[in-house]
Design a protein around this motif. Sequence first.
Motif, PDB file in Angstrom:
ATOM      1  N   ALA A 178       0.845  -1.192   0.000  1.00 46.71           N
ATOM      2  CA  ALA A 178       0.000   0.000   0.000  1.00 46.71           C
ATOM      3  C   ALA A 178       0.881   1.244   0.000  1.00 46.71           C
ATOM      4  O   ALA A 178       2.108   1.155   0.162  1.00 46.71           O
ATOM      5  N   SER A 179       0.249   2.389  -0.205  1.00 49.90           N
ATOM      6  CA  SER A 179       0.923   3.679  -0.094  1.00 49.90           C
ATOM      7  C   SER A 179       0.237   4.500   0.985  1.00 49.90           C
ATOM      8  O   SER A 179      -0.975   4.361   1.192  1.00 49.90           O
ATOM      9  N   PRO A 180       0.976   5.369   1.666  1.00 49.96           N
ATOM     10  CA  PRO A 180       0.357   6.163   2.734  1.00 49.96           C
ATOM     11  C   PRO A 180      -0.601   7.204   2.185  1.00 49.96           C
ATOM     12  O   PRO A 180      -0.463   7.666   1.053  1.00 49.96           O
ATOM     13  N   LYS A 181      -1.576   7.577   3.028  1.00 53.99           N
ATOM     14  CA  LYS A 181      -2.562   8.587   2.657  1.00 53.99           C
ATOM     15  C   LYS A 181      -2.158   9.979   3.142  1.00 53.99           C
ATOM     16  O   LYS A 181      -2.566  10.981   2.568  1.00 53.99           O
ATOM     17  N   ARG A 182      -1.364  10.027   4.215  1.00 51.29           N
ATOM     18  CA  ARG A 182      -0.922  11.310   4.739  1.00 51.29           C
ATOM     19  C   ARG A 182       0.349  11.105   5.553  1.00 51.29           C
ATOM     20  O   ARG A 182       0.659   9.972   5.952  1.00 51.29           O
ATOM     21  N   VAL A 183       1.070  12.182   5.788  1.00 57.55           N
ATOM     22  CA  VAL A 183       2.346  12.109   6.508  1.00 57.55           C
ATOM     23  C   VAL A 183       2.417  13.209   7.553  1.00 57.55           C
ATOM     24  O   VAL A 183       1.830  14.282   7.393  1.00 57.55           O
ATOM     25  N   LEU A 184       3.165  12.918   8.620  1.00 55.10           N
ATOM     26  CA  LEU A 184       3.425  13.910   9.668  1.00 55.10           C
ATOM     27  C   LEU A 184       4.889  13.820  10.057  1.00 55.10           C
ATOM     28  O   LEU A 184       5.334  12.811  10.607  1.00 55.10           O
ATOM     29  N   GLY A 208      20.189  24.867   8.143  1.00 59.73           N
ATOM     30  CA  GLY A 208      19.519  24.325   6.967  1.00 59.73           C
ATOM     31  C   GLY A 208      18.382  23.413   7.384  1.00 59.73           C
ATOM     32  O   GLY A 208      17.967  23.381   8.547  1.00 59.73           O
ATOM     33  N   ARG A 209      17.875  22.618   6.455  1.00 58.40           N
ATOM     34  CA  ARG A 209      16.693  21.795   6.704  1.00 58.40           C
ATOM     35  C   ARG A 209      17.047  20.361   7.102  1.00 58.40           C
ATOM     36  O   ARG A 209      16.193  19.596   7.522  1.00 58.40           O
ATOM     37  N   ARG A 210      18.292  19.965   6.983  1.00 53.78           N
ATOM     38  CA  ARG A 210      18.698  18.567   7.163  1.00 53.78           C
ATOM     39  C   ARG A 210      18.961  18.250   8.628  1.00 53.78           C
ATOM     40  O   ARG A 210      19.970  18.645   9.191  1.00 53.78           O
ATOM     41  N   GLN A 211      18.042  17.500   9.247  1.00 46.25           N
ATOM     42  CA  GLN A 211      18.220  17.146  10.649  1.00 46.25           C
ATOM     43  C   GLN A 211      19.230  16.001  10.809  1.00 46.25           C
ATOM     44  O   GLN A 211      19.400  15.175   9.917  1.00 46.25           O
ATOM     45  N   ASN A 212      19.864  15.959  11.966  1.00 54.16           N
ATOM     46  CA  ASN A 212      20.663  14.782  12.325  1.00 54.16           C
ATOM     47  C   ASN A 212      19.757  13.626  12.746  1.00 54.16           C
ATOM     48  O   ASN A 212      20.033  12.467  12.459  1.00 54.16           O
ATOM     49  N   GLN A 213      18.710  13.955  13.497  1.00 52.43           N
ATOM     50  CA  GLN A 213      17.743  12.958  13.949  1.00 52.43           C
ATOM     51  C   GLN A 213      16.341  13.461  13.602  1.00 52.43           C
ATOM     52  O   GLN A 213      16.032  14.641  13.778  1.00 52.43           O
ATOM     53  N   SER A 214      15.524  12.554  13.096  1.00 51.53           N
ATOM     54  CA  SER A 214      14.148  12.929  12.770  1.00 51.53           C
ATOM     55  C   SER A 214      13.297  11.676  12.672  1.00 51.53           C
ATOM     56  O   SER A 214      13.815  10.565  12.462  1.00 51.53           O
ATOM     57  N   SER A 215      11.988  11.863  12.818  1.00 49.05           N
ATOM     58  CA  SER A 215      11.027  10.770  12.652  1.00 49.05           C
ATOM     59  C   SER A 215       9.861  11.273  11.815  1.00 49.05           C
ATOM     60  O   SER A 215       9.539  12.473  11.823  1.00 49.05           O
ATOM     61  N   CYS A 216       9.226  10.361  11.109  1.00 55.69           N
ATOM     62  CA  CYS A 216       8.047  10.703  10.333  1.00 55.69           C
ATOM     63  C   CYS A 216       7.028   9.576  10.474  1.00 55.69           C
ATOM     64  O   CYS A 216       7.396   8.387  10.454  1.00 55.69           O
ATOM     65  N   ILE A 217       5.767   9.957  10.615  1.00 57.54           N
ATOM     66  CA  ILE A 217       4.673   8.998  10.722  1.00 57.54           C
ATOM     67  C   ILE A 217       3.906   8.992   9.398  1.00 57.54           C
ATOM     68  O   ILE A 217       3.615  10.052   8.827  1.00 57.54           O
ATOM     69  N   PHE A 218       3.564   7.796   8.942  1.00 54.01           N
ATOM     70  CA  PHE A 218       2.839   7.618   7.686  1.00 54.01           C
ATOM     71  C   PHE A 218       1.539   6.867   7.988  1.00 54.01           C
ATOM     72  O   PHE A 218       1.573   5.804   8.620  1.00 54.01           O
ATOM     73  N   ASP A 219       0.444   7.430   7.542  1.00 54.86           N
ATOM     74  CA  ASP A 219      -0.874   6.858   7.814  1.00 54.86           C
ATOM     75  C   ASP A 219      -1.339   6.027   6.623  1.00 54.86           C
ATOM     76  O   ASP A 219      -1.654   6.569   5.557  1.00 54.86           O
ATOM     77  N   TYR A 220      -1.374   4.717   6.793  1.00 54.47           N
ATOM     78  CA  TYR A 220      -1.861   3.788   5.780  1.00 54.47           C
ATOM     79  C   TYR A 220      -3.291   3.362   6.145  1.00 54.47           C
ATOM     80  O   TYR A 220      -3.536   2.208   6.495  1.00 54.47           O
ATOM     81  N   ASP A 221      -4.202   4.315   6.114  1.00 59.42           N
ATOM     82  CA  ASP A 221      -5.603   4.031   6.468  1.00 59.42           C
ATOM     83  C   ASP A 221      -5.719   3.358   7.837  1.00 59.42           C
ATOM     84  O   ASP A 221      -6.383   2.326   7.984  1.00 59.42           O
ATOM     85  N   GLY A 222      -5.067   3.932   8.824  1.00 59.71           N
ATOM     86  CA  GLY A 222      -5.160   3.416  10.183  1.00 59.71           C
ATOM     87  C   GLY A 222      -4.082   2.433  10.566  1.00 59.71           C
ATOM     88  O   GLY A 222      -3.954   2.062  11.736  1.00 59.71           O
ATOM     89  N   LYS A 265       7.012  19.601   7.499  1.00 62.15           N
ATOM     90  CA  LYS A 265       8.041  20.295   8.292  1.00 62.15           C
ATOM     91  C   LYS A 265       7.715  21.783   8.400  1.00 62.15           C
ATOM     92  O   LYS A 265       7.852  22.386   9.474  1.00 62.15           O
ATOM     93  N   ASP A 266       7.252  22.371   7.303  1.00 62.06           N
ATOM     94  CA  ASP A 266       6.975  23.801   7.287  1.00 62.06           C
ATOM     95  C   ASP A 266       5.726  24.174   8.082  1.00 62.06           C
ATOM     96  O   ASP A 266       5.657  25.262   8.658  1.00 62.06           O
ATOM     97  N   THR A 267       4.734  23.283   8.088  1.00 66.00           N
ATOM     98  CA  THR A 267       3.457  23.615   8.733  1.00 66.00           C
ATOM     99  C   THR A 267       3.296  22.995  10.108  1.00 66.00           C
ATOM    100  O   THR A 267       2.481  23.461  10.908  1.00 66.00           O
ATOM    101  N   GLY A 268       4.035  21.916  10.376  1.00 67.75           N
ATOM    102  CA  GLY A 268       3.857  21.193  11.629  1.00 67.75           C
ATOM    103  C   GLY A 268       2.597  20.354  11.653  1.00 67.75           C
ATOM    104  O   GLY A 268       2.198  19.857  12.711  1.00 67.75           O
ATOM    105  N   ASN A 269       1.985  20.141  10.478  1.00 65.96           N
ATOM    106  CA  ASN A 269       0.705  19.440  10.394  1.00 65.96           C
ATOM    107  C   ASN A 269       0.794  18.191   9.518  1.00 65.96           C
ATOM    108  O   ASN A 269       1.766  17.999   8.778  1.00 65.96           O
ATOM    109  N   TRP A 270      -0.256  17.372   9.626  1.00 61.16           N
ATOM    110  CA  TRP A 270      -0.428  16.264   8.690  1.00 61.16           C
ATOM    111  C   TRP A 270      -0.598  16.832   7.279  1.00 61.16           C
ATOM    112  O   TRP A 270      -1.264  17.849   7.081  1.00 61.16           O
ATOM    113  N   ILE A 271       0.002  16.149   6.303  1.00 61.75           N
ATOM    114  CA  ILE A 271      -0.154  16.541   4.904  1.00 61.75           C
ATOM    115  C   ILE A 271      -0.762  15.367   4.138  1.00 61.75           C
ATOM    116  O   ILE A 271      -0.209  14.259   4.137  1.00 61.75           O
TER     117      ILE A 271
END
Length: 326
Positions: A186-192, A201-215, A315-321
């Motif tokens: 599957a592919s994710p529907k939204r990301v945070l 700059g924009r490149r973090q040393n440490q970062s996490s991202c959540i991907f919503d695959y319909d729950g 990253k720019d909005t701090g919201n789910w996209i």
Amino acid sequence: MKTKLGIIGYGNWVKDSYIPAIKYDGRAKIVAISAKSDDTIATIKKEYGCSVTVYSNYNDLLYSDNVDAVMIAVPDAMHGEIIMEAIQSGKPLFYEPPIGHTRSLIAEVLKKLHSAPQITHANLELGLIPVISRAAEMIKAKRIGDIQSIKVSLRSNWGPEPNQDTNVINRLSLWYVHIINILLDASPKRVLLLDGYGVIGRRQNQSSCIFDYDGIWGELKININSVDKLVINIEAIGSEGEILIDILTGELKVRLMNEEMINFFPAKQPYADWPGMRESITHFLDAIENFIPSFFNSDLVAKLQTIGLATEASKDTGNWIKLQEY
């Protein structure tokens, strides 16, 4: 007749990975190499003699009548420019992500890739390793029950990358979100993007991202400034157990309530410096021989890169996209 390859770049990745993988496959020969520095050009001539034509200008290699297909392995900041030039040549193309080192360039290269008439193959080698396909089969068969989440964790000592225009999740997402997509089919529907810590700059040393695959939740957790040299693990959690994967060794551990099993499904041995590289180059040569699109074609890259760019918006909005089709 062997496929005649031209390689743009001659760093350690070419010497330790491309060249061994090409030799293991046996269906292609290197006839041309492009390099910028005089020292590197002298090294190539010393190692290959007259068997390889050496170019200081990669455009001369791209348009050489003696080159059937092109492979690109250069620093990130050169990827976009050279990929677009290589597309113009019309020759089958093997290249490394990321497709651009800035957000605007990524979008520009995507348009060129999407209209490219030739075979294009992004080197997403981890998508071809057996442990991933085996784990995907087990998840689909509900070996650990209903899947609930998948987390990919990468720790390395690659070090900080200041003054970059893209975040670290976007930089690595083509490889590692691709793995999650394969495991879940599957592919994710939204990301945070949970952002993280880094440098100017924009490149973090440490970062996490959540991907919503319909729950069903996917997570990519990156630390490129770790005390560990390199660790890449995957944890798939189901309602009845879990699957643990070590990408580098091919270890697959299944843990159920009353049972634990460990098996190994490594990539082709010996590695060409990195798991999946032999499989990736073999797949590229298969596509050339059989006149078929590569599995890692522009459509797949567009879908994955759209996910990466969505992490920039998050990253720019701090919201789910929410993700849009490319």
